[in-house]
Design an enzyme around this catalytic site. Structure first.
Site, short mmCIF file in Angstrom:
data_model
loop_
_atom_site.label_atom_id
_atom_site.label_comp_id
_atom_site.label_asym_id
_atom_site.label_seq_id
_atom_site.Cartn_x
_atom_site.Cartn_y
_atom_site.Cartn_z
CB CYS A 1 0.73 -2.73 -13.79
SG CYS A 1 1.87 -2.89 -12.39
CB SER A 2 0.38 2.00 -12.46
OG SER A 2 -0.88 1.93 -13.08
CD1 TRP B 1 3.66 -1.50 -6.59
CD2 TRP B 1 5.53 -0.29 -6.56
NE1 TRP B 1 3.31 -0.23 -6.26
CE2 TRP B 1 4.45 0.56 -6.23
CE3 TRP B 1 6.82 0.26 -6.60
CZ2 TRP B 1 4.61 1.91 -5.94
CZ3 TRP B 1 6.97 1.61 -6.31
CH2 TRP B 1 5.88 2.43 -5.99
NE ARG C 1 -2.58 -3.15 -11.95
CZ ARG C 1 -3.42 -2.15 -12.15
NH1 ARG C 1 -4.61 -2.39 -12.66
NH2 ARG C 1 -3.06 -0.91 -11.89
NE ARG D 1 0.03 -2.54 -3.19
CZ ARG D 1 0.17 -1.21 -3.20
NH1 ARG D 1 -0.15 -0.50 -2.11
NH2 ARG D 1 0.60 -0.59 -4.28
#
Lengths: 545, 606
Positions: B345-346, B349, B351, B391
């Site tokens: 993804c980016s 860690w 998605r 998160r």
């Protein structure tokens, strides 16, 4: 009329059948008076036998010289027939259309069906009002069985025998009948053994625009009250709707004339709204191309779950009045044959553990739906694929089954039957080889159609041990308590077993069910073994002494 | 302790969420780790709430009956208190606000939590999950894949740049043909040095799932080493002629990243790759969406229309479906096409962790067992540097870093359980418990944001591991329908992802809300039957005096032990099981009705 006249092409070869989850079958299509049959005419292959009565709607499509008929069934299944030859296809389609919409009830399949099984217990004699009155008599002497309607002249939608307060004579009933919609004077629906409270049902009072009053009606229902206690009238219509009914001669009980009663209005929609809701719901379920947003918005727009919530809430309210408030309840809507019956029957499932058994549920359907005059013939003439002008078709009974499923899902151990049994009743209410759900009232069934003599009862078939096996809930543990389901939106779900049944495979869920049955059966087997060993051990021990 | 302004408040009322007219009176205690409410009754029922689970403490307007205080927890429980004195109320609020937002790791409860284990037992507990063992299980290392020492000090290519990949674990598996210079070059061309490494290897056909962060490709940049790396991964699957690169972001987001010198693989530069975008939204969208669905779950007596509209409006199920679709795409590529997949993804860690772990669960029955699921979380989430502390807001830090990434993964697993009731060894209760532990920091496993950070914090010496603790209670967490030899237990799961297959996860978002709690649970019922069956088997074997190696307690006599299955969350020791009054009447027409719910008892007599 001969069926042969309607069958222009009785047989077509080379027809291809598409069904959900099953491989294509190529074979011969045959039309008979009551069935559409497709057979590959090879050994070991399944044949399709579809009752014409089960067909809700057909669509025709043509590509070149061959045609396709999409058959949409009342049980919501959609199948497709590819038929070589334009003319054959048109003939088949018009025959199906004619045969699936026969006007005369007496031409329906149940009158021609001969059972391939021995009838051990005749379902037509299983649930006689005299018998259930005996049970009532053993609990209370405040009620009597009246024969005032024996020739169906007082109330065409009531059965010949009804239970009324002991002190109300038949003359009074005659007067009250003229004051209630369809002659549906208040009758006993349920006696709550625990506290002696009762639930009654009726048609709306015919107050009319001038505020008509009927002293006998007031007296009749007051006779069911305990000294100094109030009763509850649950009107299944919104206040505004009930008000409007006055202009058309109907209405609701005025406070002034019924001071001992408190009236509560709930909002269960009329049948046309409910039919519309079913059509929208099934349309949403059948479109697999929806995005999540679109699916949720269509589910919401169908309002189906809102109706479920409202019906369940009203039933819970009735049960609450009886069990918690210790009050007598009278339930009615307009005619007293639709929403009224949903409420009274569901309330009994909550209150009375015997209604959660297989026999008890059958008795409930017999008593509160068939005998009580729910117009099955009209309501179930068309299902979710109906289009055009409707004639009183509505999924009233399906909503009742769905609500029952919701309760079953919340109390999976308290019902003797499983989901399959409810699905079975749904199917047979719409299309069947049995006579049980034919006709609109007891009068039609016994006097006009003579169903008990001419057709087989669904109960005769379903109660045979070999059939029953598939409908017994392995988790069942008799629960003598009143059950209170949650009616919060989060607790109510789409009934996948009916609405997604043909859209997604239930293989994994079926396997889980089998696994559950297996676990419980194995446990029972071990219990038996252990018990027998224990007995042997005890015996040996006494012998030693 | 200096944060506790008032350790004890008396005559506090705990209000029943489902019926505001009902409440219990008691005393509220604040300890350094918990708020404890003790009822003034004979039973002295206790309700414990961990400070680290508290997400907010609100003080609604004062009412005639007292000063209300609403404590919302990160696992979506809500507690409503009424405190007689305003000063006490303010003190409690201030104390809890401070205690629930620790500033340093040292303040977290895992550092004071002492389950009475000696050092050996603690060390053993930390080695309960063996990630190298899991790769061995998959057949790695092999002649195609090896374990590289490149990141053994969490600094890939230490000679060139320090701290290039401090978010990766020390053990990394790469293709045999990927030389150290290729690794270093590839790491330099990837965000935060997260170069492509092996996540899952499908033994049946040599296809693999690798994971990385986005390439620093911008509009035109390229890296020969990175291209060689991808080539090496493809070649490690000898039968295949191409591989998929799954970018789990919406294509627009990926394109926008190019302007910042990042982006996605240019198909002109990488030979034989097929690029696939999945469209999982970013952490900010997910955070907002979850807030909406929490609100939906907490509305008091909503109409069906309100509820369904709220569900749609939250977009939550749409996002769950996107994560599931990503997993399904990858699993299908690996199992059915035999094609290897690189997922990113980016940063790779969030998605990426979701997509890889959902795919692994679909592909490998082992990850559907209790132990295997622990391994999977330890591998794809903990080891690969999912930023747990950021998160899940373990410390008082940037609220924009908070996002329910793990929640979504757990929910995907729950949705799968609904479709495949026999496929998982563990049950819903296990997922809920795990969710609570991810947020609560009672154990050290989910602390900090990377393996390196945890090593620096000396987590293994100072805190305990959650896995052996969960393992010990496996009877509580086992799915009675699971059978190792069942067909659903074998092979690849192929879920249907039509929208109607996704349901609102009631047990999560209406946690312990009695009015909507399932009145009877078939699973608990079956668990009780199975337990009894086991006892019967034991008794049978003693009666028959057949020596059986598998029976360990042959002397049990009667079978009268019935377990209770009400031990939901350890934070509320009084998990209420007695549903209470609620009225079906509108406008409070029936006010004096005291509905005591019918509590169901499951008894299986002999």
């Amino acid at each position: 009329m001969e069926f042969a006249e309607l069958i222009k092409t009785p047989r077509v070869d080379g027809v291809v059948l598409h069904r959900p989850f099953l491989p294509l079958v190529e074979g011969t299509l045959c039309l008979t008076g009551h069935h559409l049959i497709l057979s590959s005419r090879q050994d070991n292959t399944e044949e399709l036998w579809l009752l014409h009565a089960d067909i809700d709607f057909i669509e025709k499509r043509f590509v070149g010289s061959s045609g396709t008929i999409i058959v949409k069934c009342k049980d919501l299944r959609i199948i497709q027939l590819d038929i070589p030859g334009m003319e054959e296809c048109l003939n088949i389609a018009s025959s199906i259309e004619a045969l699936s919409t026969l006007d005369s009830v007496s031409l329906m399949y149940p009158f021609f069906y001969r059972p391939m099984f021995e009838v051990i217990e005749d379902g037509w004699n299983l649930f006689l009002p005299e018998e259930s009155f005996k049970d009532l008599e053993s609990m209370t002497d405040e009620w009597r069985l009246s024969e005032v309607n024996r020739d169906f002249s007082i109330c065409p939608s009531y059965p010949p025998l009804v239970v009324v307060p002991k002190d109300t004579d038949d003359d009074t009933l005659l007067k009250v009948a003229s004051f209630r919609h369809g002659g549906r004077f208040p009758v006993l629906s349920y006696y709550h053994k625990k506290n002696g409270m009762v639930m009654m049902r009726a048609g709306q009072p015919l107050i009319g625009p001038n505020g008509r009053r009927c002293k006998e009606d007031e007296k009749l229902i007051n006779a069911t009250l305990r000294a100094g206690k109030r009763g509850y009238i649950i009107d299944t219509r919104a206040t505004a709707v009930a008000q409007q009914a006055k202009a058309r001669g109907g209405g609701f009980e005025q406070e002034a004339n019924y001071p001992q009663w408190r009236r509560i209005h709930k909002t269960i929609e009329r049948y046309s709204v409910l039919q519309d809701s079913l059509i929208k719901l099934v349309e949403a379920c059948n479109d697999q191309s929806h995005s999540m947003d679109r699916w949720l918005s269509k589910l919401e727009a169908s309002n189906w779950l809102s109706h479920i919530k409202e019906i369940l809430t009203t039933a819970c309210l009735a049960a609450q009045c009886i069990d918690r408030e210790g009050a007598t309840v009278l339930v009615h809507g307009t005619e007293g044959t639709d929403s009224t019956l949903q409420v009274t029957s569901l309330a009994q499932i909550l209150l009375d553990p015997s209604c959660r058994t297989i026999r008890g549920f059958q008795a409930l359907v017999e008593r509160e739906w068939l005998q009580a005059g729910h117009p099955f013939q009209h309501r179930c003439a068309q299902s979710a694929y109906s289009s055009g002008k409707l004639h009183g078709e509505a999924p009233i009974f399906l909503l009742f089954l769905d609500c029952t499923w919701q309760i079953l899902r919340q109390f999976p151990c308290s019902f003797e039957f499983n989901e399959n049994f409810l699905v079975l009743l749904f199917e047979h209410a719409y299309a069947t080889q049995f006579g049980t759900f034919l006709g609109n009232s007891a009068a039609e069934r016994s006097a006009t159609l003579k169903l008990p003599q001419k057709t087989v009862s669904l109960w005769s078939w379903v109660n045979r041990p070999q059939e029953m096996e598939g409908f017994v809930n392995p988790l069942y543990e008799p629960n003598s308590l009143v059950i209170w389901p949650s009616v919060a939106p989060q607790s109510l779900q789409l009934w996948e077993g009916v609405f997604l049944r043909w859209n997604r495979s239930s293989k994994c869920l079926d396997e889980a069910y089998e696994e559950m049955v297996h676990i419980i059966e194995y446990n029972k087997e071990l219990q038996k073994k252990v018990n027998s060993l224990r007995r042997q051990l005890a015996q040996l021990e006494t012998e030693e002494i | 302790m200096e944060n506790i302004r008032t350790p004890k408040v008396e005559h506090v009322r705990l209000i029943d969420r489902t019926n505001p007219r009902r409440c219990s009176v008691g005393t509220l205690y604040l300890s350094s780790t918990h708020s404890i409410f003790v009822e003034n009754t004979e039973a002295r029922r206790e309700t414990w709430v961990l400070h680290s689970l508290v997400s907010s403490v609100e003080r609604p307007p004062v009412s005639p009956s007292g000063n209300p205080l609403v404590i919302r927890c990160k696992n979506f429980q809500v507690f409503q208190l009424l405190i007689p004195q305003e000063k006490d109320c303010l003190d409690v609020q201030a104390s809890l606000s401070r205690l629930s937002r620790p500033e340093r790791y040292g303040e977290l409860s895992c550092f004071s939590f002492n389950p009475n284990l000696n050092k050996e037992a603690r060390d053993e507990a930390w080695s309960f999950i063996d990630l190298r063992g899991d790769y061995v299980r998959m057949g790695i290392p092999s002649n195609l894949w090896y374990i590289t020492a490149a990141n053994s000090e969490y600094r890939v290519g230490m000679r060139c740049l320090s701290k290039v990949c401090d978010t990766y674990p020390s053990d990394l598996y790469v293709p045999k043909s990927a030389t150290p210079s290729v690794i270093v070059g590839s790491a330099k061309f990837r965000s935060r040095g997260r170069f492509p490494v092996l996540s899952y290897y499908h033994r049946d056909n040599s296809a693999s799932i690798c994971r990385s962060s986005q390439p620093l490709s911008g509009f035109s940049a390229r890296s020969t080493e990175d291209e060689q790396m991808i080539q090496a991964i493809m070649k490690s699957n000898p039968a295949s002629e191409f591989m998929y690169v799954v970018d789990t972001r919406p294509k627009l987001n990926a394109m926008a990243n190019r302007a910042a010198g990042k982006g996605y693989e240019n198909e002109d530069h990488y030979t034989n790759i097929k690029l696939q975008f999945i469209g999982i939204e970013n952490i900010h969208v997910m955070r907002n969406s979850q807030q909406k669905i929490i609100d939906v779950g907490q509305v008091r007596s909503p109409s069906m229309g309100d509820f369904l509209w709220g569900l749609e409006n939250s977009g939550w199920l749409k996002h769950i479906k996107a994560v599931m679709d990503a997993g399904v795409f990858i699993a299908r590529a690996v199992a059915e096409e035999g094609i290897s997949v690189l997922v990113h993804c980016s940063d790779g860690w969030d998605r990426t962790a979701q997509a890889c772990s959902v795919a692994s669960i679909l592909l490998d029955p082992y990850y559907r067992t209790l132990k295997g699921f622990m391994v999977l979380i330890e591998k794809d989430w903990v080891a690969f540097g999912h930023k747990f502390s950021h998160r899940y807001g373990h410390l008082d830090s940037d609220p924009k870093e908070i996002s329910p990434v793990m929640d979504q993964f757990l929910e995907c697993v729950w949705q799968l359980m609904e479709q495949f009731p026999c496929a998982f060894e563990f049950n819903e209760r296990f997922l809920l418990q795990l969710h609570t532990y991810v947020y609560s920091c009672q154990y050290g496993n989910f602390l900090a944001n990377s393996q390196k950070e945890r090593r620096d914090l000396r987590i293994q010496e100072r805190t305990h591991s959650v896995w052996p603790h969960l393992w010990k209670d496996q009877a509580e967490y086992s799915n009675p329908l699971y059978r190792a030899d069942h067909s659903q237990t074998q092979g690849v799961l192929r879920p249907v992802t039509t929208p109607y297959c996704f349901k609102f996860w009631k047990a999560m978002y209406n946690r312990l809300d009695q009015a909507s709690a399932a009145r009877q649970s078939p699973a608990d019922c079956l668990s009780a039957v199975r337990e009894e069956t086991q006892q019967l088997e034991e008794e049978l074997s003693t009666h028959q005096e057949v020596p059986r190696g598998t029976v360990h307690s042959p002397t049990r006599q009667g079978i009268h032990t019935h377990r209770t299955h009400n031990q939901m969350a350890p934070i509320t020791q009084n998990s209420p099981v007695m549903p209470n009054l609620f009225s079906y009447a509108v406008n409070g027409l029936i006010q004096n009705s005291m509905l005591i719910d019918a509590v169901q008892h499951f008894r299986f007599h002999i």
